[in-house]
Write a protein that holds these residues in place. Structure first.
Motif, PDB file in Angstrom:
ATOM      1  N   MET A 277       0.463  -1.796   0.350  1.00  0.00           N
ATOM      2  CA  MET A 277      -0.413  -0.109  -0.376  1.00  0.00           C
ATOM      3  C   MET A 277       0.812   0.644  -0.246  1.00  0.00           C
ATOM      4  N   THR A 278       0.628   1.898  -1.219  1.00  0.00           N
ATOM      5  CA  THR A 278       1.674   3.448  -0.553  1.00  0.00           C
ATOM      6  C   THR A 278       0.677   4.407  -1.373  1.00  0.00           C
ATOM      7  N   ILE A 279      -0.004   5.424  -0.341  1.00  0.00           N
ATOM      8  CA  ILE A 279      -1.150   5.908  -0.477  1.00  0.00           C
ATOM      9  C   ILE A 279      -0.367   7.484  -0.390  1.00  0.00           C
ATOM     10  N   THR A 280      -0.681   8.329  -1.531  1.00  0.00           N
ATOM     11  CA  THR A 280       0.767   9.696  -0.937  1.00  0.00           C
ATOM     12  C   THR A 280      -0.537  10.658  -1.724  1.00  0.00           C
ATOM     13  N   SER A 281      -0.520  11.916  -0.868  1.00  0.00           N
ATOM     14  CA  SER A 281      -1.020  12.732  -0.950  1.00  0.00           C
ATOM     15  C   SER A 281      -2.058  12.847  -1.714  1.00  0.00           C
ATOM     16  N   PHE A 282      -2.888  13.254  -1.743  1.00  0.00           N
ATOM     17  CA  PHE A 282      -4.013  14.042  -2.503  1.00  0.00           C
ATOM     18  C   PHE A 282      -3.757  14.688  -3.244  1.00  0.00           C
ATOM     19  N   HIS A 283      -3.315  15.521  -4.580  1.00  0.00           N
ATOM     20  CA  HIS A 283      -3.847  16.549  -4.951  1.00  0.00           C
ATOM     21  C   HIS A 283      -4.936  16.630  -6.193  1.00  0.00           C
ATOM     22  N   PRO A 284      -6.036  17.002  -5.344  1.00  0.00           N
ATOM     23  CA  PRO A 284      -6.821  17.453  -6.107  1.00  0.00           C
ATOM     24  C   PRO A 284      -6.924  18.477  -7.679  1.00  0.00           C
ATOM     25  N   PRO A 285      -7.631  18.410  -8.514  1.00  0.00           N
ATOM     26  CA  PRO A 285      -7.238  19.080 -10.439  1.00  0.00           C
ATOM     27  C   PRO A 285      -8.531  20.415  -9.464  1.00  0.00           C
ATOM     28  N   ARG A 286      -7.414  21.211  -9.847  1.00  0.00           N
ATOM     29  CA  ARG A 286      -8.317  23.062 -10.068  1.00  0.00           C
ATOM     30  C   ARG A 286      -9.913  22.789 -10.927  1.00  0.00           C
TER      31      ARG A 286
END
Lengths: 392, 392
Positions: free
Chosen positions: A1-10
């Motif tokens: 499991m490698t979940i990283t920070s979520f960066h939403p689209p604009r």
């Protein structure tokens, strides 16, 4: 499991909500968290109460934000005001009227349903008939601005009818607050709930509510405890009441409350009536543009919300393909139809910060591009021309 | 009325929560809002579910954050699992056990109360007696980490007792999640709720919950609808379930979920067991420091929470004056006693981001200064010396 920070689209948010958030508000959201019993926080709460009173046009002392989304605000109204066996006249002209009925049933009330056509305002004649037929009804409940269809109901008239039959009123103003005329005290609304993420352009997750003295009297006169501890207004009053010492109830969503405070400061700076006018202006421009390329509105003009525009999808045009293209190629979100209108209408929101000239023009041009791809026949550029004429 | 933007002071939060928020989390909170049905958002929701499963040590498929504070998470467990007439054994050893009893009653259950001394763990012997005496009990409910007293109960043993008597368990892990050992699947907990603002160091406003298959079976077998629409897990499952199309339920608190996602990414980077150890280390340093200046802990060592330290206020020392001085002169928040312990203890939180060497040392030195002002007699500097020895 490698979940990283979520960066939403604009995205540009022109659906039924959440709406575009003013950057001032996301900045406020990220200010340092302080304790929910900190004297500075309590001072902010007092201001927030005043600001919500301003937005609702009310002097109601029991005015505050519920620490959860609009659905919980709805539940706060029904859970507190409806007691076992209470007859409640529920007006249904869309999805959210149906949810009100669910609420009445779950809290032991007896719903009397007044159906109006979806896409139309609640019919006051039918409501008066129901009030006359059920003189023992305790509450009239209706949705001011039906987010599922874009229809605006005449809250003033409906409340007058209710008062004439000695009924309290519960009114859903999730989509109306800040976007069109709403006057709690003058219209005599007894319990009202709204949402942070529509015309206030705040992040989703909070529900401003307000209760009249008559509503408080009904709550105080309950024979049974409210079937919710979290939403029991008699307990929440102790925390938000402002009379003497604050009693700990639950941990307030501190940062979200900063954001709502900021959203309401922005509303106050603009002026409530100016905000209503701004929504109406951009609605006129959008609908002029849509009409110029042959698109029809679902709701008759006089019953139309300015902040949520239900547009009939022309025959032969693929609903999902158009919405996907807008999202993927333009980062523009518009809403799908709900319930009976799934696949039949688009819902274009012009709420709060999203109600702007640049949004109207870029939405129309993206929509033209998507319709062109669908083989829909119209004269390119006409929507922009018509909308620009309104702004001229 | 001239209300302007609210700029909170920067505090160090060492009370019972909210705890200090990692700046990575407030940054995540302020990322651009997107729609709650946006494909990118739904992908984030799936990751969030996996991250919560990691933190709870569970494979439960019904694992998600309730869109409201811990009190609503508590209510989600009781509203869904308790039906009219269900007998529920409720363990009370502090404020939050009492709130569980309120929940049972409001949802029509029949509470059987097992009282344990405040400031002590729940007594398993008494619990076994109650289970034997009430073979018809459906549920055992208790608080793992009592935030009001700082006592840790033996959840593993209590769950084993419950299983032996064919009872489901509802466990409050608001303060334990991320701060000390918690093992949902191995211990066989059936329904669990927590809060975002304690050892996860996220902003307040969300409540991670998880339900076992046995709990889901009880929910699916209900004779009556849940007395809440907002918290009805059978509806919420449709939105978070991940099986096929998402059904719209309510508007998710988008930005708060970004923050929780980030908080859990941070936890995963550190490693859950490492986070438990970190909390234990700083607890040892803090308590060594407190002992060195003659301050006593409320809870016996073996039953003590590491993340929430209830310290007995020495005779002659003014509770409120000390807390005010810490807040005003040092921007340091520690907690007051709750309920029976008001004025008798301080609650010093070492939760999540706040569980750090610099916080322990600055808290001890500020406390020494405040106690000196109160005329409390001790050898200045000893607390820092003792705490530093632990870190050496």
């Amino acid at each position: 499991m490698t979940i990283t920070s979520f960066h939403p689209p604009r995205r540009t948010l022109m659906g039924p909500g959440p709406s575009d958030v003013n950057p001032r508000i996301t900045e406020a959201l990220s200010r340092p968290t302080i304790g929910h019993l900190d004297p500075e926080f309590i001072r902010m709460m007092d201001e927030l109460k005043t600001l919500i009173q301003y937005a609702f046009k009310t002097q109601n002392r029991l005015t505050l934000p519920i620490s959860a989304p609009g659905s919980a605000g709805m539940e706060a109204c029904f859970a507190n005001l409806v007691e076992e066996g209470d007859k409640v006249i529920v007006c249904i002209n869309g999805v959210f009227g149906g949810r009100m009925k669910e609420n009445v049933e779950r809290f032991g009330g007896v719903p009397v349903v007044v159906e109006s056509e979806w896409g139309r305002a609640v019919d006051p004649v039918k409501v008066e008939e129901a009030l006359t037929e059920h003189p023992d009804a305790a509450i009239l409940a209706f949705v001011h601005a039906e987010t599922s269809t874009g229809a605006l109901s005449d809250a003033e008239t409906l409340c007058r009818l209710a008062k004439g039959h000695d009924c309290l009123t519960i009114v859903d103003t999730v989509t109306s607050l800040g976007g069109c005329e709403l006057n709690i005290d003058q219209w005599g609304i007894d319990a009202v709930y709204s949402g942070s993420q529509k015309c206030l352009s705040c992040v989703p997750g909070l529900s401003p509510v307000s209760f009249s003295d008559a509503a408080i009297a009904k709550i105080n006169g309950r024979k049974s405890k409210v079937k919710s501890w979290f939403l029991d207004m008699s307990l929440i009053m102790g925390y938000w009441g402002g009379e003497g010492k604050r009693a700990y109830h639950h941990t307030a969503p501190v940062n979200q409350l900063y954001a709502l405070h900021e959203a309401l400061c922005i509303l106050q700076e603009e002026g409530l009536e100016n905000a209503w006018e701004r929504h109406a202006l951009h609605h006129r421009a959008l609908t002029a543009g849509l009409a110029a390329i042959g698109l029809e509105m679902l709701v008759p003009e006089k019953e139309r919300l300015v902040q949520l525009n239900a547009v009939v999808i022309p025959e032969g045009v693929d609903d999902a393909a158009v919405r996907s293209q807008l999202l993927n190629a333009y980062n523009l979100e518009i809403g799908a139809g709900l319930g009976a209108f799934a696949g039949k209408v688009w819902r274009i929101g012009l709420m709060g910060y999203a109600a702007s000239k640049s949004n109207v023009l870029s939405c129309l041009s993206a929509l033209e591009a998507a319709l062109l791809k669908q083989g829909y026949s119209f004269k390119a550029g006409e929507s922009i021309k018509a909308a620009s004429a309104i702004y001229a």
